[in-house]
Structure formats: C-alpha cells, structure tokens
Write a protein that holds these residues in place. Structure first.
Motif, PDB file in Angstrom:
ATOM      1  N   THR A   1      22.820  39.883  71.235  1.00 21.31           N
ATOM      2  CA  THR A   1      22.406  40.358  72.560  1.00 21.31           C
ATOM      3  C   THR A   1      22.706  41.830  72.789  1.00 21.31           C
TER       4      THR A   1
ATOM      5  N   LYS B   1      18.416  45.525  70.686  1.00 22.26           N
ATOM      6  CA  LYS B   1      17.071  45.029  70.964  1.00 22.26           C
ATOM      7  C   LYS B   1      16.103  45.412  69.845  1.00 22.26           C
TER       8      LYS B   1
ATOM      9  N   ALA C   1      14.810  49.221  68.728  1.00 28.73           N
ATOM     10  CA  ALA C   1      15.812  50.266  68.921  1.00 28.73           C
ATOM     11  C   ALA C   1      15.937  51.128  67.665  1.00 28.73           C
TER      12      ALA C   1
ATOM     13  N   GLU D   1      22.912  52.650  68.485  1.00 28.22           N
ATOM     14  CA  GLU D   1      21.656  53.307  68.850  1.00 28.22           C
ATOM     15  C   GLU D   1      21.812  54.817  68.761  1.00 28.22           C
TER      16      GLU D   1
END
Length: 340
Positions: A75, A78, A81, A120
């Motif tokens: 979770t 995503k 990304a 990220e």
C-alpha cells in the motif's frame, strides 16, 4: 525477457528468462536505467558473490524505474510511480546473490510492503541520474562516517564511481577544499567537475608533497604532517592506508569505503601517537531520501560517461572494466521507462 546472468568466472550471458511472478508483498519494477558497479565486476571475476555458483546468478543493483505492478498487501507505493530501489532492503540482495537482478527489463522487488525498499523520485530527476542514488548513498555514508565539519579539508583516494560520489558528498556537507587522487587523468577531470579543488596522479605527481602544499602542514615532534582533516579511502589499495597513517596530522580521520580483499598492516603506534580515528563503511543507511535530495540540487551528470542498451551489455562491460575509459557506465534496460 532478457536478463544478464553470471555463468562462471569471467563469463556473463544475456539469457532468456521468464518474467517475474508477483507475490502479495512484492512489487515489479520496469527498469529504466541500471549502472554497472565495481561489485558487479568483482562478482563476474569470481563467478558469483564469493565464488562460482551452481545456478546462473543475476546481477544489477543500481537502478531506477517505474512501478509496473504491486501485490495486494503493498500500500506504500503505486503503479506508475517513478522510483529507485534499495537492493539490500528487507534482506532482498537484488543483484547480490539472490534470484533477482536489474540488468533486465523487469525486476521483482520482494517484500516491497516494507517502508525502506522503494523510494519515489521527483519528476524533474532523470532516470539515469536517479540510478546514481545507490552509489551516492555508499559515498555519502563513507563521508558521514568521518564526521565532516563544514570548512574542513579532505582528500579522497580513488576517483572511481564511489570516490567521485564521496567528492560530491563532501561538497554537500559543506567541505570545499577537496583533493582527489587517482591514476586516471580522465577520472580526475570528472572529480574536478564535481568539486575537487586539486587533483594528483601518483604516476605523475608527488602526491604527499602536493597534499602538503595544498592543505598546509601541521607539526608532529618537529616533523611536518599533511594538514588534511579527513581522508576517504575509496581506491581499495592497501598502500594508501599505510601512507595516510604515516603522513596524516594529529586528530585526522580516515574512513575506509574501498573494498580491501587482502589484509592491510596497520601501525597502531602511529594511530595512538596521532590520536587518529579509523572507521570502516560498507553499503548505506536504510533511508535514501538524503541522497535523492543531493541528486536534485547537485549536478552529478559528469559521472555518467557511457550509455548502452541492454542488448549491448558486453560492450558496456568492456568499458566498465577499463578504468581509463570512463566512470559510471549506464545500461538503459527499457528505453520506454526512461521518459527522458
């Protein structure tokens, strides 16, 4: 899909392998760029992490890419990304002896549900520069282990990718008076672009005379010692450690980040007389956010000297194995994922 595997000492092949299978806690990343690391060269020479393996061993661990798929328990990231991956997080060992390697279009990231595996990256950071996050994290930890203070003077031995990352990291820590030492004139030019104030080539220069002239001297029982505060050993040459101990001033710090496979003699009488500190540094911290931040505000593009497609891996390997030809050799595993 194609994947680079080690088959025997000195032998790597671009093999046809199945695409990775996603587990509930895993992620699959479409690899944009992956750098060839000195560790990769060592593994190839040995035929594996510590010697020949029974099965072909995938390599490639300095990579960036786009999240292709995530398991149902993931979770924190995503699909879509733009990311870099810590290959050693959660005991994964991607490209370091596990069944996964990033010299391929797709790579499985096991246990990606943990918070320290996938990071990220900003939209304005190119995929190739982002792939420097892993070696930069190695250099940054090596520098931080020496407890740098802004305004100090530092010497970096070795201007390979980790030594160059150490130069950039020293600058990021507020140290501007940096000397780089290496046998490659080309790499010393790159060190200058990254912020080294002076460079010396042992094959041409009297290195310690040059260091003393650049950083001044400090007396020890009437003998002049080099005035440098910090030494980063990133060359892997044992003689460097001996020379640093012999020439460093009282209170100097030595951080060893280069890989030394053979024992190195240490004169502890000198260490005691000079109240020196010696620390080792391996790999990097779990949190890569600082390295990513440095990449966004500093230009490390001079480090990337060559680019090859995955299909031309053997040509890339030949360049990476020649220390005079370049610094970081980058493999574009899937051009569609670069977005640059």
């Amino acid at each position: 899909m194609k994947q680079v595997n080690i088959h025997a000492p000195g032998r790597v092949e671009l093999d046809e392998v199945p695409e990775p299978t996603l587990g509930p806690k895993d992620a699959i990343v479409r690899v944009a760029a992956c750098g060839i690391c000195g560790s990769d060269l060592g593994y190839i020479s040995l035929g594996g992490v510590a010697g020949p393996t029974k099965e072909p061993m995938p390599i490639g661990h300095e990579f960036s890419g786009i999240v292709e798929a995530v398991g149902e328990e993931v979770t924190n990231i995503k699909v879509g990304a733009r990311v870099v991956v810590n290959p050693m997080s959660n005991q994964n060992q991607i490209g370091n002896g596990s069944g996964e390697g990033a010299f391929a279009p797709l790579v499985l990231v096991p246990n990606a549900a943990g918070g320290d595996a996938v990071f990220e990256i900003p939209d304005d950071l190119s995929m190739e520069l982002a792939a420097l996050t892993e070696p930069l994290s190695v250099g940054l930890q090596g520098v931080d282990r020496a407890s740098p203070v802004a305004g100090e003077k530092a010497v970096v031995f070795g201007a390979g990718p980790i030594g160059l990352c150490a130069v950039a990291s020293l600058r990021a820590r507020g140290i501007e008076d940096i000397i780089s030492v290496d046998l490659s004139s080309h790499r010393l030019e790159i060190a200058t672009e990254l912020g080294a104030r002076a460079t010396f080539n042992p094959s041409k220069d009297d290195v310690w005379k040059g260091i003393c002239e650049a950083h001044g001297t400090s007396p020890l029982f009437g003998a002049p010692m080099a005035g440098s505060d910090i030494y980063i050993e990133a060359s892997g040459a044992g003689v460097v450690i001996e020379e640093v101990l012999a020439n460093a001033k009282t209170g100097a710090r030595l951080s060893v980040v280069g890989l030394h496979r053979a024992p190195v003699p240490v004169n502890f009488l000198l260490v005691m007389m000079k109240s020196m500190s010696i620390v080792g540094s391996m790999a990097y911290p779990d949190d890569w956010t600082e390295a990513i931040a440095i990449l966004t505000r500093s230009d490390l593009s001079p480090m990337i000297t060559h680019h090859f497609s995955l299909e031309n891996f053997h040509d890339a390997l030949a360049v990476a194995q020649s220390t005079d030809e370049g610094a970081k050799v980058m493999i574009i595993a899937d051009a569609s994922a670069t977005g640059d």
